[in-house]
Design a protein around this motif. Sequence first.
Motif, mmCIF file in Angstrom:
data_model
loop_
_atom_site.group_PDB
_atom_site.id
_atom_site.type_symbol
_atom_site.label_atom_id
_atom_site.label_comp_id
_atom_site.label_asym_id
_atom_site.label_seq_id
_atom_site.Cartn_x
_atom_site.Cartn_y
_atom_site.Cartn_z
ATOM 1 N N UNK A 277 -4.537 1.769 -1.134
ATOM 2 C CA UNK A 277 -5.184 0.649 -1.007
ATOM 3 C C UNK A 277 -4.692 -0.569 -1.932
ATOM 4 N N UNK A 278 -4.355 -0.428 -3.290
ATOM 5 C CA UNK A 278 -3.618 -1.368 -3.963
ATOM 6 C C UNK A 278 -2.383 -2.016 -3.327
ATOM 7 N N UNK A 279 -1.519 -1.144 -2.966
ATOM 8 C CA UNK A 279 -0.230 -1.470 -2.139
ATOM 9 C C UNK A 279 -0.447 -2.383 -0.818
ATOM 10 N N UNK A 280 -1.660 -1.947 -0.301
ATOM 11 C CA UNK A 280 -1.937 -2.696 1.076
ATOM 12 C C UNK A 280 -2.489 -3.874 0.760
ATOM 13 N N UNK A 281 -3.180 -3.721 -0.470
ATOM 14 C CA UNK A 281 -3.960 -5.081 -1.048
ATOM 15 C C UNK A 281 -2.872 -6.070 -1.341
ATOM 16 N N UNK A 282 -1.675 -5.860 -1.989
ATOM 17 C CA UNK A 282 -0.517 -6.642 -2.270
ATOM 18 C C UNK A 282 -0.083 -7.492 -1.001
ATOM 19 N N UNK A 283 -0.119 -6.915 0.315
ATOM 20 C CA UNK A 283 0.242 -7.260 1.410
ATOM 21 C C UNK A 283 -0.795 -8.062 2.228
ATOM 22 N N UNK A 284 -2.033 -8.039 1.450
ATOM 23 C CA UNK A 284 -3.142 -8.731 2.273
ATOM 24 C C UNK A 284 -3.733 -8.064 3.143
ATOM 25 N N UNK A 285 -3.671 -6.681 3.381
ATOM 26 C CA UNK A 285 -3.899 -5.844 4.468
ATOM 27 C C UNK A 285 -5.117 -5.118 4.172
ATOM 28 N N UNK A 286 -5.568 -4.885 2.837
ATOM 29 C CA UNK A 286 -6.496 -3.813 2.170
ATOM 30 C C UNK A 286 -7.767 -3.960 3.297
ATOM 31 N N UNK A 287 -8.049 -5.128 3.601
ATOM 32 C CA UNK A 287 -9.331 -5.198 4.285
ATOM 33 C C UNK A 287 -9.310 -4.555 5.663
ATOM 34 N N UNK A 288 -8.137 -4.363 6.080
ATOM 35 C CA UNK A 288 -8.149 -3.482 7.360
ATOM 36 C C UNK A 288 -8.068 -2.091 7.382
ATOM 37 N N UNK A 289 -7.684 -1.565 6.038
ATOM 38 C CA UNK A 289 -7.655 -0.225 5.906
ATOM 39 C C UNK A 289 -9.125 0.635 5.435
ATOM 40 N N UNK A 290 -9.688 0.804 6.776
ATOM 41 C CA UNK A 290 -11.026 1.159 6.722
ATOM 42 C C UNK A 290 -11.619 2.564 6.677
ATOM 43 N N UNK A 291 -10.566 3.400 6.395
ATOM 44 C CA UNK A 291 -11.021 4.974 5.976
ATOM 45 C C UNK A 291 -10.257 5.290 4.846
ATOM 46 N N UNK A 292 -10.702 6.633 4.542
ATOM 47 C CA UNK A 292 -10.019 7.358 3.211
ATOM 48 C C UNK A 292 -8.713 7.445 3.608
ATOM 49 N N UNK A 293 -7.963 7.905 2.446
ATOM 50 C CA UNK A 293 -6.427 7.866 2.610
ATOM 51 C C UNK A 293 -6.048 9.650 3.342
ATOM 52 N N UNK A 294 -6.999 10.125 2.831
ATOM 53 C CA UNK A 294 -6.529 11.724 3.546
ATOM 54 C C UNK A 294 -7.651 12.743 3.690
ATOM 55 N N UNK A 295 -7.267 13.871 3.896
ATOM 56 C CA UNK A 295 -8.206 15.011 3.970
ATOM 57 C C UNK A 295 -7.155 16.341 3.490
ATOM 58 N N UNK A 296 -7.988 17.292 3.093
ATOM 59 C CA UNK A 296 -7.289 18.636 2.785
ATOM 60 C C UNK A 296 -7.282 19.216 4.363
ATOM 61 N N UNK A 297 -6.195 20.262 4.395
ATOM 62 C CA UNK A 297 -5.838 20.890 5.711
ATOM 63 C C UNK A 297 -5.654 22.512 5.425
ATOM 64 N N UNK A 298 -6.036 23.156 6.361
ATOM 65 C CA UNK A 298 -5.688 24.668 5.948
ATOM 66 C C UNK A 298 -6.052 25.289 7.524
ATOM 67 N N UNK A 299 -7.171 26.512 7.263
ATOM 68 C CA UNK A 299 -7.812 27.002 8.426
ATOM 69 C C UNK A 299 -8.481 25.816 9.089
ATOM 70 N N UNK A 300 -8.957 24.675 8.637
ATOM 71 C CA UNK A 300 -9.636 23.881 9.387
ATOM 72 C C UNK A 300 -8.661 22.381 9.156
ATOM 73 N N UNK A 301 -8.822 21.513 10.318
ATOM 74 C CA UNK A 301 -7.997 20.287 10.487
ATOM 75 C C UNK A 301 -8.480 19.435 9.330
ATOM 76 N N UNK A 302 -9.620 19.455 8.866
ATOM 77 C CA UNK A 302 -10.279 18.567 7.842
ATOM 78 C C UNK A 302 -10.984 19.641 6.850
#
Length: 362
Positions: A277-302
């Motif tokens: 989020x911070x790095x996208x903020x430095x490019x003035x793009x943080x406002x358009x990053x509207x979801x979490x960065x990631x999810x665990x994965x294994x037997x389930x996709x999320x």
Amino acid sequence: VPPLEQRIARARQQMRDLDVDILCLAEGPDLLYLTGYAAMPLERLTMLVLPRDADAILVVPRLEVPRVVEQPELFTIRPWDETEDPITLVANRIRAARTVAIGDTTWARFVLALQAQLPDARFITASRVTTPLRIVKDDAEISALQRAAHAVDEIAHAMRSRPFAGRSERDIQREIVDRILATGHERVNFAIVASGPNAASPHHESGDRVVQQGDVVLCDFGGTMAGYCSDITRMYVAGTPTPEVVDAYDALTIAQAAAVEAATIGTTCADVDGTARQLLGEADLAGWFIHRTGHGIGLEAHEDPYIVAGNTLRLAPGHAFSVEPGVYLPERFGLRLEDIVVATATGPHRLNEASRDLASVG
Ligand code: ZN
Ligand code: ZN
Ligand code: ZN
């Protein structure tokens, strides 16, 4: 000790720590994890009844019994006939339980019926017991995730030399679905193909829109291979991208790489999210990053761990998760870049290796 016995022993230890008397698991990934049985989601109840200090039974509709591999050291099969009431059968086994941990995705009809028969029991979610186990992947699980990741890497690579312009999203989606199955996945979990302005919707439903020259095309796809999930996002552009797309994608690539590098042992999930989020903020793009960065994965996709602000869980060896920042400019375009990463003692290890360059396609 074979892995399933180890897992059940660890589940029982967790039950002791939480003062849980009985673990009740209906069809789903927790049941698969502890018994190796992939039950069908049916109106007929399947349920592992695992007491903390006594032998387990697996309650199974009689017609499903041929699909269950009997494992006497883990559980005894208790088939039930069409004229029996499986809820009463389960309730009779656990009358004395004070605390019951019940599978998080158990259908309400089963939970409510069980609660009606056990009015004095306290119910908690079984993930309290199972998540601490499932969140740490063993070597065999990491290998399975690696094989699934390489299979979708091949597809992401192959799509770089395929035509996109003039084809509908649905047509490209169908090709990706076919390729997921052809690479040895037993199941396709999703295949998002989002072109031009449609890519501004992170989970766009692929449709009739025809890819135009100059469109970005977001492809996010994955399936299940030998029980474990794949999930990758790569970006394609029909012809030449606009300078704005090039700049935003550069910033996104830098943010994604930094978040991957940040995913070291002991770092909180929140801090990995914050790095992207911070790095996208430095490019003035943080406002358009509207979801979490990631999810665990294994037997389930999320699944856990979720790479999201507020999650103070610290990464540990064997945690496997996506790192997938994105930027979504409504009615214009969207970009996402996603790899599966495993936290290891020697640093974050990306399972996906397909080129991350914006692919210029026909
Ligand atoms: Zn998603
Ligand atoms: Zn994805
Ligand atoms: Zn994902």
